[in-house]
Every structure is written in structure tokens, then in C-alpha cells.
Write an enzyme that holds these catalytic residues in place. Structure first.
Site, PDB file in Angstrom:
ATOM      1  N   CYS A 183      38.640  11.416  16.838  1.00 22.68           N
ATOM      2  CA  CYS A 183      38.062  12.545  15.606  1.00 22.68           C
ATOM      3  C   CYS A 183      36.323  12.201  16.019  1.00 22.68           C
ATOM      4  O   CYS A 183      35.642  11.010  15.652  1.00 22.68           O
ATOM      5  CB  CYS A 183      38.059  12.599  14.466  1.00 22.68           C
ATOM      6  N   VAL A 184      35.280  13.282  16.095  1.00 22.90           N
ATOM      7  CA  VAL A 184      34.102  12.835  16.083  1.00 22.90           C
ATOM      8  C   VAL A 184      33.058  12.687  15.056  1.00 22.90           C
ATOM      9  O   VAL A 184      32.314  11.428  15.055  1.00 22.90           O
ATOM     10  CB  VAL A 184      33.179  14.490  17.439  1.00 22.90           C
TER      11      VAL A 184
END
Lengths: 145, 136, 102
Positions: A93-94
């Protein structure tokens, strides 16, 4: 059956990533499909290529990379010219990665960082990928604390 | 974007600030809104502390994400449930919780507060009815 | 729709198992793994709770986690079934969804 896996904890600190690994491996061995493994919260730390455990311990990061290789935990998309793009479905997840310093080239450029540490078998992408995985998969299985 | 519509249940059982789970789970809800699924939020156990009013994080140097819950109606979240027993066990009532308004922009239908306190049987039913449970 | 409930916390540390058993629908299976396996041992303060649950639903424990913690199968409450990771996958596949009580 299509599984999506969510991992919320970093490697070594918690058993979550180990449990998820053995679950995923067993699912693949049974012929199930693993649509995506999504690393969230501290789970993003599973995606650093700089992990160096002692020799007598498991390498959790490499183990994921090898499993993804062996069973092709990846997706293939075709553009209008029929060119195929293969991408890994070990997804970090960024937003969670930025907070915790897990960086790929794009993120390094965007945020002016002097290094990257993402493992080549992982990719950084948005939270939408988790939601999409939950929609596409028959089962979402969450491992966390 | 996918045309499948699934019933999502976000099951929140963690208190805010002590760990990041509450905040990062709220981020999933906000992002998930773009996927046009049928979304429900459930607050259970220490998760009910996420909705308390009067949160002031100035002294702990963390972002106060409490106001974000009040905007959930704008993200087309219409169903928010709080477990009654979890509230009671913590000496809380609905008066201690934020109110979250909802409005349909087209029909102008308004609901003053979509936070609903439900009993254990309803919690079980909501879990049973959902297609996917996001656990935090 | 049936739910596989998973619990990975010791019942002596957190209320995950308690909440799970409270909200799980009758007939929904429960799998205990990681530190959750301590709940299945005989002679603990959680035993009564587990036995009451066993009357209504199936309870499984992940064998590798039990072995890792030094407990053999003869220490577990009668009626609880031991599964391996393959069994965990089958439980997840055979129920409509999975709820993790973290």
C-alpha cells in the site's frame, strides 16, 4: 477458487506474515488462485529488499518473492496493440509505505528521496487495489495483530 | 471499474491513537467509496472509542482524524452501526458519540444521524449478510 | 451465509475469542491459530467457554501452531479438531467468507 490475502503486520515482529505465507502456499498447492497479496499497515515492511536475517533464520521477504515466482502470483494485461504487461501481485500500500519509508523509483522521484528499497518482486500501489481484490476474489483472508 | 456490487462490512475493533489501525482502516473506507459497493461500518469492542466526541490530539502531536468520521456521509456511507454491549461495557451512551449526517444530493433526502446503536443479534446478522468483512 | 471465524490471540490477553464466540452465528466454524491455540488446552479458565461453544459449532486448531508452542494433541479439549494449513484453506474455501478476530 480465487483468494485475496491481506497482511497487516511486518515480518519477524509478528507471526502474521508467516501464517499468511503458509496459508497462501497451501492454497496454491491445492490449485486455488491467489489473486493478490496486499500488504497494509506495518505489513508494508515485508516488501523491503534490504532485509538481512541471520543465516539460520527464514528470509520472509525472499520467501514471498520465491512463492510469487513459482506460482506466478501476477497479472497480465494487454494494451490495444496486444502487448502484454506482466506485473507482480505482491502489492504494498502506497500510503502506508510512504509513512514507513518503503520506496520505489517513482516514489523516490516524486518525494525527492535518495534511495529505493522495494523488492523487485513487489510493487507499490494504491489502497484501491485492496478494495478491488476484495471485489474480485471469492475470499478475502486477513492476517494481522 | 468492476460492475460487481458486494456488501462490504468494515469491522472496527481497535481504539484510535494507541495504534494506527483505526486511522488506516478509515482510509480504506474513504478510498473504497469510489468503488460503489454497498458499504457498512461496524464499531465493536474498543472500536467504539473511534467515534467519541471531543477528541483533542494537540498534546500528543498526532493528527486528529475524528472530524473525518463526520464526513462519511459525503462518501456515500449510509450505514454505521455501534454495538450496544460494547458501549455499555465502557460506560458510554450514544450521547458520547459523534453524529454523522447523510444527505442524498439528488432527492434531498436527509438523515440527521446515521450512527445506529444495535444489539448483539443485529451485529451477527450484519456479519452474516455481508459478502466481505474487512477486519481491523 | 456461513462464516469461518479465525482467532489468533490468547484468550488470557485479549477478548478476541470472547467476542468471536458471542457474535458468531450458530454452526459457524471457529479456527484458533497463532497465540489463539492456547484456548484449546484442557484445564484452563477458558475451557468452559470452549466446551459451551462446542455444543453449537465446530472448533478447529492449527496443528503447526500448537506444536510450535510445545503442546501435543492429547492436551486439547475433546471434540476440537486439529487441522494443518491445507485444512485452514479448505475451511476458508468451504465457508462463504472469513472473519478474522484480530
Amino acid at each position: 477458487m480465487k483468494f485475496a490475502i491481506q497482511i497487516n503486520e511486518g515480518p519477524y515482529q509478528h507471526q502474521a506474515s508467516d501464517s499468511a505465507y503458509f496459508f497462501t502456499k497451501a492454497a496454491l498447492e491445492q490449485g486455488h488462485e491467489v489473486f493478490r497479496v496486499f500488504f497494509y499497515h506495518d505489513g508494508v515492511n515485508n516488501g523491503t529488499r534490504l532485509t538481512t536475517p541471520p543465516q539460520d533464520d527464514r528470509n520472509i521477504v525472499e520467501r514471498w518473492a520465491e512463492l510469487a515466482d513459482q506460482y506466478k502470483i501476477q497479472s497480465v494485461t494487454k494494451d490495444e496493440n496486444g502487448n502484454e504487461t506482466v506485473q507482480t501481485e505482491l502489492v504494498v500500500c502506497v500510503a502506508a509505505a510512504q509513512r514507513r519509508g518503503i520506496v520505489d523509483e517513482g516514489e523516490a522521484k516524486r518525494n525527492g528521496k535518495d534511495a529505493t528499497n522495494i523488492h523487485p518482486k513487489f510493487r507499490i500501489s494504491g489502497l484501491g487495489q485492496l478494495v478491488e481484490a476484495a471485489i474480485q476474489a471469492d475470499r478475502l483472508v486477513v492476517f494481522g495483530d | 471499474m468492476s460492475e460487481t456490487v458486494k456488501k462490504f462490512l468494515y469491522l472496527n475493533r481497535k481504539a484510535p491513537y494507541g495504534t494506527i489501525y483505526a486511522w488506516e482502516s478509515l482510509e480504506v473506507v474513504l478510498i473504497g467509496a469510489a468503488f460503489d459497493q454497498e458499504v457498512r461500518l461496524m464499531f465493536l469492542d474498543d472500536g467504539v472509542y473511534q467515534l467519541t466526541t471531543g477528541q483533542d490530539t494537540a498534546g500528543v502531536g498526532m493528527k486528529n482524524f475524528s472530524p473525518t468520521y463526520r464526513t462519511l456521509g459525503d462518501y456515500e456511507v449510509k450505514n454505521i452501526y455501534v454495538d450496544k454491549d460494547s458501549l455499555e461495557a465502557r460506560g458510554l451512551t450514544q450521547d458520547d458519540l459523534v453524529a454523522i449526517a447523510w444527505e442524498d444530493w439528488e432527492t434531498e433526502e436527509e438523515i440527521e444521524n446515521i450512527v445506529e446503536v444495535v444489539d448483539a443479534a443485529r451485529v451477527s446478522e450484519l456479519m452474516e449478510e455481508s459478502d466481505v468483512i474487512f477486519s481491523f | 451465509m456461513s462464516i469461518l471465524h479465525t482467532v489468533n490471540k490468547s484468550p488470557f490477553e485479549r477478548n478476541s475469542l470472547e467476542s468471536c464466540l458471542k457474535f458468531a452465528n450458530k454452526d459457524d466454524p471457529v479456527l484458533l491459530f497463532e497465540d489463539g491455540v492456547y484456548a484449546v488446552l484442557k484445564g484452563t479458565s477458558a475451557e468452559k467457554q470452549l466446551e459451551a461453544a462446542l455444543a453449537e459449532q465446530s472448533i478447529y486448531v492449527l496443528g503447526p501452531d500448537l506444536a510450535a508452542r510445545g503442546f501435543s494433541e492429547d492436551r486439547i479439549i475433546d471434540g476440537i479438531e486439529v487441522v494443518d494449513y491445507a485444512g485452514f484453506v479448505e475451511l476458508a474455501a468451504n465457508n462463504d467468507k472469513v472473519q478474522a478476530w484480530l
